[in-house]
Design a protein around this motif. Structure first.
Motif, PDB file in Angstrom:
ATOM      1  N   ARG A   1       0.030  -1.758  -0.108  1.00 10.35           N
ATOM      2  CA  ARG A   1      -0.075  -0.037   0.076  1.00 10.35           C
ATOM      3  C   ARG A   1       0.990   1.063   0.177  1.00 10.35           C
ATOM      4  O   ARG A   1       0.554   2.690  -0.163  1.00 10.35           O
ATOM      5  N   GLU A   2       2.024   1.039   0.292  1.00  6.44           N
ATOM      6  CA  GLU A   2       2.940   1.807   0.100  1.00  6.44           C
ATOM      7  C   GLU A   2       4.350   1.824   0.018  1.00  6.44           C
ATOM      8  O   GLU A   2       4.583   0.569  -0.413  1.00  6.44           O
ATOM      9  N   VAL A   3       5.020   3.068  -0.530  1.00  7.80           N
ATOM     10  CA  VAL A   3       5.999   2.651  -1.448  1.00  7.80           C
ATOM     11  C   VAL A   3       7.503   3.300  -0.391  1.00  7.80           C
ATOM     12  O   VAL A   3       7.566   4.314   0.729  1.00  7.80           O
ATOM     13  N   ALA A   4       8.578   2.871  -0.639  1.00  6.55           N
ATOM     14  CA  ALA A   4       9.564   3.249  -0.354  1.00  6.55           C
ATOM     15  C   ALA A   4      10.740   4.482  -0.193  1.00  6.55           C
ATOM     16  O   ALA A   4      10.592   4.150  -2.004  1.00  6.55           O
ATOM     17  N   TRP A   5      10.645   5.064   0.774  1.00  5.17           N
ATOM     18  CA  TRP A   5      12.200   6.004   0.769  1.00  5.17           C
ATOM     19  C   TRP A   5      13.373   5.673   0.852  1.00  5.17           C
ATOM     20  O   TRP A   5      13.655   6.001   1.823  1.00  5.17           O
ATOM     21  N   LEU A   6      14.261   6.342   0.716  1.00 10.34           N
ATOM     22  CA  LEU A   6      15.517   5.708   1.314  1.00 10.34           C
ATOM     23  C   LEU A   6      16.375   7.231   1.130  1.00 10.34           C
ATOM     24  O   LEU A   6      16.551   8.183   0.682  1.00 10.34           O
ATOM     25  N   ARG A   7      17.041   7.490   2.495  1.00 12.19           N
ATOM     26  CA  ARG A   7      17.515   8.796   2.725  1.00 12.19           C
ATOM     27  C   ARG A   7      19.245   8.435   3.486  1.00 12.19           C
ATOM     28  O   ARG A   7      19.250   7.435   4.627  1.00 12.19           O
ATOM     29  N   THR A   8      19.777   8.604   2.900  1.00  6.50           N
ATOM     30  CA  THR A   8      21.404   7.943   3.203  1.00  6.50           C
ATOM     31  C   THR A   8      22.212   8.964   4.077  1.00  6.50           C
ATOM     32  O   THR A   8      21.551   9.969   4.251  1.00  6.50           O
ATOM     33  N   ALA A   9      23.311   8.558   5.040  1.00  2.54           N
ATOM     34  CA  ALA A   9      23.691   9.454   5.896  1.00  2.54           C
ATOM     35  C   ALA A   9      23.786  10.530   4.622  1.00  2.54           C
ATOM     36  O   ALA A   9      24.240  11.736   6.228  1.00  2.54           O
ATOM     37  N   GLU A  10      24.642  10.406   3.065  1.00  2.00           N
ATOM     38  CA  GLU A  10      24.971  11.799   3.413  1.00  2.00           C
ATOM     39  C   GLU A  10      24.173  12.669   2.900  1.00  2.00           C
ATOM     40  O   GLU A  10      24.014  13.873   2.662  1.00  2.00           O
ATOM     41  N   GLY A  11      22.808  11.856   2.905  1.00  2.00           N
ATOM     42  CA  GLY A  11      21.342  13.669   2.888  1.00  2.00           C
ATOM     43  C   GLY A  11      21.142  13.003   1.963  1.00  2.00           C
ATOM     44  O   GLY A  11      19.576  13.480   1.316  1.00  2.00           O
ATOM     45  N   GLU A  12      21.817  12.087   0.994  1.00  2.00           N
ATOM     46  CA  GLU A  12      20.791  12.091  -1.083  1.00  2.00           C
ATOM     47  C   GLU A  12      19.431  11.013  -0.259  1.00  2.00           C
ATOM     48  O   GLU A  12      19.139  10.534   0.197  1.00  2.00           O
ATOM     49  N   ILE A  13      18.793  11.072  -1.622  1.00  2.00           N
ATOM     50  CA  ILE A  13      17.191  10.385  -1.449  1.00  2.00           C
ATOM     51  C   ILE A  13      17.106   8.971  -2.498  1.00  2.00           C
ATOM     52  O   ILE A  13      17.501  10.124  -3.993  1.00  2.00           O
ATOM     53  N   LEU A  14      17.188   8.374  -2.042  1.00  4.95           N
ATOM     54  CA  LEU A  14      16.380   7.252  -3.267  1.00  4.95           C
ATOM     55  C   LEU A  14      15.053   7.740  -3.794  1.00  4.95           C
ATOM     56  O   LEU A  14      14.688   6.829  -2.160  1.00  4.95           O
ATOM     57  N   LYS A  15      14.827   6.384  -4.788  1.00  7.56           N
ATOM     58  CA  LYS A  15      13.122   6.891  -4.484  1.00  7.56           C
ATOM     59  C   LYS A  15      13.390   5.462  -5.203  1.00  7.56           C
ATOM     60  O   LYS A  15      14.072   4.625  -5.127  1.00  7.56           O
ATOM     61  N   PRO A  16      11.618   4.814  -4.953  1.00 11.20           N
ATOM     62  CA  PRO A  16      11.970   3.824  -5.410  1.00 11.20           C
ATOM     63  C   PRO A  16      12.724   2.856  -6.323  1.00 11.20           C
ATOM     64  O   PRO A  16      12.725   1.479  -6.202  1.00 11.20           O
ATOM     65  N   ALA A  17      12.727   4.114  -7.324  1.00  9.41           N
ATOM     66  CA  ALA A  17      13.323   2.801  -9.356  1.00  9.41           C
ATOM     67  C   ALA A  17      14.422   2.272  -8.530  1.00  9.41           C
ATOM     68  O   ALA A  17      15.492   1.902  -8.962  1.00  9.41           O
ATOM     69  N   GLN A  18      15.203   3.735  -7.712  1.00 14.91           N
ATOM     70  CA  GLN A  18      16.798   3.480  -7.951  1.00 14.91           C
ATOM     71  C   GLN A  18      16.901   2.430  -6.590  1.00 14.91           C
ATOM     72  O   GLN A  18      17.982   1.774  -6.561  1.00 14.91           O
ATOM     73  N   ILE A  19      15.735   2.253  -5.632  1.00 11.29           N
ATOM     74  CA  ILE A  19      16.120   1.099  -4.485  1.00 11.29           C
ATOM     75  C   ILE A  19      16.182  -0.294  -4.838  1.00 11.29           C
ATOM     76  O   ILE A  19      16.534  -1.039  -5.579  1.00 11.29           O
ATOM     77  N   ARG A  20      14.624  -0.009  -6.392  1.00 11.55           N
ATOM     78  CA  ARG A  20      14.711  -1.301  -6.833  1.00 11.55           C
ATOM     79  C   ARG A  20      15.543  -1.596  -7.607  1.00 11.55           C
ATOM     80  O   ARG A  20      16.346  -2.337  -7.769  1.00 11.55           O
ATOM     81  N   ARG A  21      16.825  -1.031  -8.466  1.00  9.19           N
ATOM     82  CA  ARG A  21      17.656  -1.020  -9.339  1.00  9.19           C
ATOM     83  C   ARG A  21      18.978  -1.843  -8.564  1.00  9.19           C
ATOM     84  O   ARG A  21      20.060  -2.606  -8.453  1.00  9.19           O
ATOM     85  N   LEU A  22      19.540  -0.942  -7.003  1.00  5.53           N
ATOM     86  CA  LEU A  22      20.186  -1.580  -6.363  1.00  5.53           C
ATOM     87  C   LEU A  22      20.407  -3.284  -5.643  1.00  5.53           C
ATOM     88  O   LEU A  22      20.767  -3.799  -5.594  1.00  5.53           O
ATOM     89  N   TRP A  23      18.852  -3.624  -5.667  1.00  2.00           N
ATOM     90  CA  TRP A  23      18.682  -5.026  -5.845  1.00  2.00           C
ATOM     91  C   TRP A  23      18.817  -5.855  -6.462  1.00  2.00           C
ATOM     92  O   TRP A  23      19.359  -6.805  -6.525  1.00  2.00           O
ATOM     93  N   GLU A  24      18.150  -5.048  -7.803  1.00  2.00           N
ATOM     94  CA  GLU A  24      18.808  -5.795  -8.787  1.00  2.00           C
ATOM     95  C   GLU A  24      20.653  -6.112  -8.891  1.00  2.00           C
ATOM     96  O   GLU A  24      20.724  -7.407  -9.553  1.00  2.00           O
ATOM     97  N   LEU A  25      20.946  -4.866  -9.674  1.00  2.00           N
ATOM     98  CA  LEU A  25      22.493  -4.889  -8.911  1.00  2.00           C
ATOM     99  C   LEU A  25      22.753  -5.813  -8.008  1.00  2.00           C
ATOM    100  O   LEU A  25      23.735  -6.631  -7.845  1.00  2.00           O
ATOM    101  N   ARG A  26      22.575  -6.115  -6.818  1.00  5.64           N
ATOM    102  CA  ARG A  26      22.854  -7.267  -5.452  1.00  5.64           C
ATOM    103  C   ARG A  26      23.004  -8.313  -5.579  1.00  5.64           C
ATOM    104  O   ARG A  26      23.530  -8.376  -5.675  1.00  5.64           O
ATOM    105  N   ARG A  27      21.750  -8.279  -6.337  1.00  2.74           N
ATOM    106  CA  ARG A  27      20.784 -10.283  -6.492  1.00  2.74           C
ATOM    107  C   ARG A  27      21.591 -10.486  -8.396  1.00  2.74           C
ATOM    108  O   ARG A  27      22.403 -12.003  -7.733  1.00  2.74           O
ATOM    109  N   ASP A  28      22.631  -9.446  -8.665  1.00  3.86           N
ATOM    110  CA  ASP A  28      23.387 -10.237  -9.817  1.00  3.86           C
ATOM    111  C   ASP A  28      24.356 -10.700  -9.524  1.00  3.86           C
ATOM    112  O   ASP A  28      25.790 -11.168 -10.574  1.00  3.86           O
ATOM    113  N   HIS A  29      25.053 -10.051  -8.463  1.00  5.60           N
ATOM    114  CA  HIS A  29      26.484 -10.814  -8.325  1.00  5.60           C
ATOM    115  C   HIS A  29      26.750 -11.586  -7.061  1.00  5.60           C
ATOM    116  O   HIS A  29      26.217 -12.110  -5.884  1.00  5.60           O
TER     117      HIS A  29
END
Length: 77
Positions: free
Chosen positions: A49-77
């Motif tokens: 029902r809700e979407v994830a947003w991520l704030r890094t320690a450096e203040g960068e904001i990662l939106k859902p598509a960016q989070i999904r891409r990081l997940w895909e990269l992680r799984r590819d390794h």
């Protein structure tokens, strides 16, 4: 956490909400690494029902598509 090591903050909002909205950020889940926060976001969605947003320690904001891409990269390794 020590002051020089800020946590990564993962928050959930309704899909209609934007990160630039003037209202305050909701309560956050805190993680020690972006990788941990991404794994949680991709495996613990609150009933889709809700979407994830991520704030890094450096203040960068990662939106859902960016989070999904990081997940895909992680799984590819």
């Amino acid at each position: 956490m020590t002051p020089d090591h800020e946590p990564v903050r993962l928050q959930y909002w309704p899909p209609s909400h934007t990160v630039d909205a003037p209202d305050p950020w909701p309560e956050a889940y805190e993680f020690g690494t972006v990788d941990d926060a991404v794994a949680f976001a991709m495996t613990q969605s609150p009933a889709n029902r809700e979407v994830a947003w991520l704030r890094t320690a450096e203040g960068e904001i990662l939106k859902p598509a960016q989070i999904r891409r990081l997940w895909e990269l992680r799984r590819d390794h």
